[in-house]
Every structure is written in structure tokens, then in C-alpha cells.
Design an enzyme around this catalytic site. Structure first.
Site, PDB file in Angstrom:
ATOM      1  CD  GLU A  74      -2.737  -1.205   2.497  1.00  0.00           C
ATOM      2  OE1 GLU A  74      -3.711  -0.422   2.579  1.00  0.00           O
ATOM      3  OE2 GLU A  74      -2.416  -1.991   3.398  1.00  0.00           O
TER       4      GLU A  74
ATOM      5  CE1 TYR B  72      -7.097   4.261  -1.563  1.00  0.00           C
ATOM      6  CE2 TYR B  72      -6.767   1.981  -2.218  1.00  0.00           C
ATOM      7  CZ  TYR B  72      -6.860   2.945  -1.236  1.00  0.00           C
ATOM      8  OH  TYR B  72      -6.735   2.593   0.090  1.00  0.00           O
TER       9      TYR B  72
ATOM     10  NE  ARG C 294     -12.831   2.429   6.330  1.00  0.00           N
ATOM     11  CZ  ARG C 294     -11.683   2.124   5.736  1.00  0.00           C
ATOM     12  NH1 ARG C 294     -10.727   3.023   5.608  1.00  0.00           N
ATOM     13  NH2 ARG C 294     -11.478   0.897   5.294  1.00  0.00           N
TER      14      ARG C 294
ATOM     15  CG  ASP D 174     -14.298  -1.314   6.247  1.00  0.00           C
ATOM     16  OD1 ASP D 174     -14.610  -0.118   6.438  1.00  0.00           O
ATOM     17  OD2 ASP D 174     -13.241  -1.660   5.709  1.00  0.00           O
TER      18      ASP D 174
ATOM     19  CD  GLU E 159     -10.676  -5.006   6.306  1.00  0.00           C
ATOM     20  OE1 GLU E 159      -9.719  -4.220   6.218  1.00  0.00           O
ATOM     21  OE2 GLU E 159     -10.842  -5.960   5.533  1.00  0.00           O
TER      22      GLU E 159
ATOM     23  CG  ASN F 117      -7.667   1.002   7.939  1.00  0.00           C
ATOM     24  OD1 ASN F 117      -6.698   1.443   8.540  1.00  0.00           O
ATOM     25  ND2 ASN F 117      -7.733   0.934   6.621  1.00  0.00           N
TER      26      ASN F 117
ATOM     27  N   GLY G 285      -7.002   5.574   5.490  1.00  0.00           N
ATOM     28  CA  GLY G 285      -6.443   6.415   4.441  1.00  0.00           C
ATOM     29  C   GLY G 285      -6.831   7.871   4.613  1.00  0.00           C
TER      30      GLY G 285
END
Length: 358
Positions: free
Chosen positions: A66, A258, A297, A299, A312, A314, A318
């Protein structure tokens, strides 16, 4: 040497110039192109400091798949902090942080590293040994959050719903017999949906497992749950508005995340109050279950009936122009620069009593 922006699609390989620490203080007559900052930053000695000149090192790049996403996150954070009058250094982490941590002369480190050492607790532990405050979650929470198998166990212990799954740790000659179908096969510590497959045909399961194992030490074969996909950002005690994700593909994969037009996002999802409350509570419970700090965050898949299914968490979301946590914060009335400042303040407050940061 200037920091140049390199935008890529697909697996990231872009690199900032070598040399470790790169100053992003804005010199007279220097424009945004030379600094590699987002458009609209015209440079010059026209900035009026709006807070004491704290020194923030933005850590980005790294060695994970990433990397390119991290570089963009780092540039965006640096630009926002510059606009708030902060002294900013951007650190392109090009070697193992554990083996050769770069010299850091800063009041706080802003972690914008995605995956690998930046999210598995390695960087966080090194910064603690160096005595440098940093944004985001502590080492153990970071380690658990990146490991989908470990975080699932914490979520289940907290009473949250996760999909049935099988962990595959060795390259198999045939799929384990107890793998659920249809399934989502994913690297156990991967991010940005790299190496993820949706499998409906049993004949395709083995290839999907091998694909995940090419990028990670283990693969998680998780039952595919039908429903709508949501993400919920959390900052300390604040839960930001849940965001509905409608990807152009079957799953919210790398290209959807993205690229322009890869997905539709909406806060106007029409959830009844009780379903909305359940989703927000599940996000906060997941955040607390692994001991997060700062911004994270979570999900979810929200089935037509029943509790939200946690996919999951995070712990270093991002911060790019396509990223969802800043979008949710903006919906809550918190602009991007203020979100970055909130992260800096929280890091400094954990280290020592805070001096007038505004």
C-alpha cells in the site's frame, strides 16, 4: 531535492526521493508542484501561524503493497498541517523502521503508513521507545487490528457478529473441506483489498487461496454475507455518520477504492433509527474491543435482517482524496485540516499536559 508527486494505479511502487527526512516548510517563491502538495498551495511566505510552532513528522511510504496510497495520505496530511501553521517534516520510510528508524526531531509523529510495519504495531513500539508521541492506536491494538483472525476473536468476545471463517496458514494441495461457500478469500493482514477474491464456484476456491497466500502468511476464507456495505469512522468518543458504499464491482476492491467512479458513497441510506443506532454501536464496540485510540474505521456488511456483520477494522485509515474516514468527518462538520489537528492534539495530550494548541 523537491518531493514530487507520482500517482499510480494498481499495486504501488512509487517512491519519494531517497534521503530520509524531507522538509515541507514552505520557502519563499516555492509552489505546490515543487513540493508535491495538492493543488491550491501556492507557497511563499504568506502563512500566518495559528498555533505554537509544533514540529510534526508525517511518516508515510513504507514497504508494504500500500506504499503509493500511504504517500498520498502523507502529502495530504502535510498540506493540511501546513495550512494550520504547523512545522511539518515528511518522512518517506524506505527501510525497515525496526532495523533502521530514521532520526526524528519532532514533537509528534503523524502515522500515515498503511499496512506492514506502519499498522502492525512495529512503528508504534519504536516511537514509544524513542519517547515520541504519535497519532493513532498503541502497538498491541495496531497488531490485533491488522490481523483479521486476531481481531475477529476480539469482536466475537465483545458480542459482535462476524461471518463464519476458516484460516488457511499453509499452501494447500486442495481446499480445506470446511471452507464456507460462497466465500470471500482475503490475506489475513492485507489492506486496500489487495489479493481478495469472491468465490462462488468450489473449483475456483484453491486458486483464490493461493492468490491470497502470495501476499501474506495466511488466508482467511470467510462466508460471503449478502447485504449492504457500510463503513463507520470513530475518533475517541465520537462516532461519525455511517457511509454506504456501492462499488461498481462485486466488492469494494483496489480499483474501486482509488479510481474516480469506482464506487458511489452516500450518507442518505434510509436506515431506520434502530438500525442506524445498531451500526454506530457496533462500530464503537469494535473500536473498544481492540483498544483503539485516535482515528479508526470499521467496515460492515448490513444484512437485510439481523445484526451488522463486522468485516474488519482499520487503525490507520487512508487520508487520500478518495478516503472514507475524512469524508465521514466532513459530514459531521469536521474539515480535513481540523481532523488532522485533532489527531495531533490527541497524541500530545497522551504524552503531557497540552499547551494551547488551537
Amino acid at each position: 531535492m523537491p518531493v514530487r508527486e507520482r500517482r499510480r494505479r494498481g499495486p504501488p511502487h512509487g517512491r519519494l526521493p531517497e534521503g530520509g527526512l524531507r522538509a515541507l516548510r514552505r520557502p519563499a517563491g516555492t509552489g505546490d508542484k515543487a513540493l508535491g502538495l495538492p493543488p491550491g498551495h501556492t507557497g511563499g511566505e504568506d502563512m500566518t501561524p495559528r498555533l505554537p510552532r509544533y514540529r510534526v513528522a508525517v511518516l508515510c511510504g513504507g514497504l508494504s503493497p500500500e506504499r503509493s496510497i500511504s504517500l498520498e495520505s502523507g502529502r495530504n496530511v502535510a498540506a493540511a498541517l501546513l495550512d494550520r501553521g504547523v512545522n511539518v517534516e515528511i518522512v518517506d520510510v524506505t527501510t525497515s523502521f525496526l532495523d533502521a528508524p530514521p532520526p526524528l526531531d519532532c514533537d509528534v509523529a503523524f502515522i500515515a503508513l498503511h499496512g506492514g510495519e506502519g499498522e502492525d504495531g512495529t512503528v508504534q513500539a519504536v516511537l514509544e521507545r524513542m519517547g515520541i508521541p504519535y497519532t493513532g492506536s498503541p502497538p498491541e491494538a495496531s497488531r490485533i487490528g491488522l490481523d483479521k483472525a486476531a481481531s475477529r476473536r476480539r469482536f466475537e468476545r465483545a458480542g459482535l457478529f462476524v461471518a463464519p471463517a476458516v484460516l488457511v496458514e499453509d499452501t494447500p494441495a486442495s481446499p480445506p473441506p470446511d471452507c464456507p461457500l460462497p466465500a470471500v478469500v482475503k490475506p489475513v493482514t492485507g489492506g486496500s483489498t489487495i489479493g481478495v477474491s469472491v468465490v462462488r464456484d468450489p473449483a475456483a476456491l484453491l486458486d483464490a487461496i493461493w492468490k491470497a497466500l502470495r501476499t501474506d502468511r495466511a488466508a482467511l476464507v470467510e462466508r460471503f454475507i449478502e447485504g449492504r456495505e457500510f463503513t463507520v469512522a470513530v475518533f475517541e468518543e465520537m462516532v461519525f455518520p455511517p457511509l454506504l458504499i456501492e462499488p461498481a464491482a462485486e466488492i469494494f476492491d483496489f480499483d474501486c477504492k482509488y479510481s474516480d467512479g469506482g464506487a458511489r458513497f452516500s450518507f442518505d441510506h434510509g436506515l431506520p433509527p434502530e438500525r442506524l443506532a445498531a451500526l454506530e454501536k457496533a462500530a464503537k464496540d469494535a473500536y473498544n474491543a481492540i483498544g483503539c485510540r485516535g482515528l479508526a474505521r470499521v467496515d460492515f456488511i448490513l444484512p437485510p435482517e439481523g445484526p451488522p456483520c463486522v468485516l474488519e477494522i482499520n487503525t490507520v485509515p487512508g487520508m487520500t482524496s478518495h478516503s472514507l474516514a475524512p469524508l465521514a468527518a466532513a459530514r459531521a462538520g469536521i474539515p480535513f485540516d481540523e481532523l488532522c489537528m485533532m489527531a495531533v492534539r490527541a497524541a500530545l495530550e497522551r504524552k503531557a499536559p497540552l499547551r494551547n494548541v488551537s
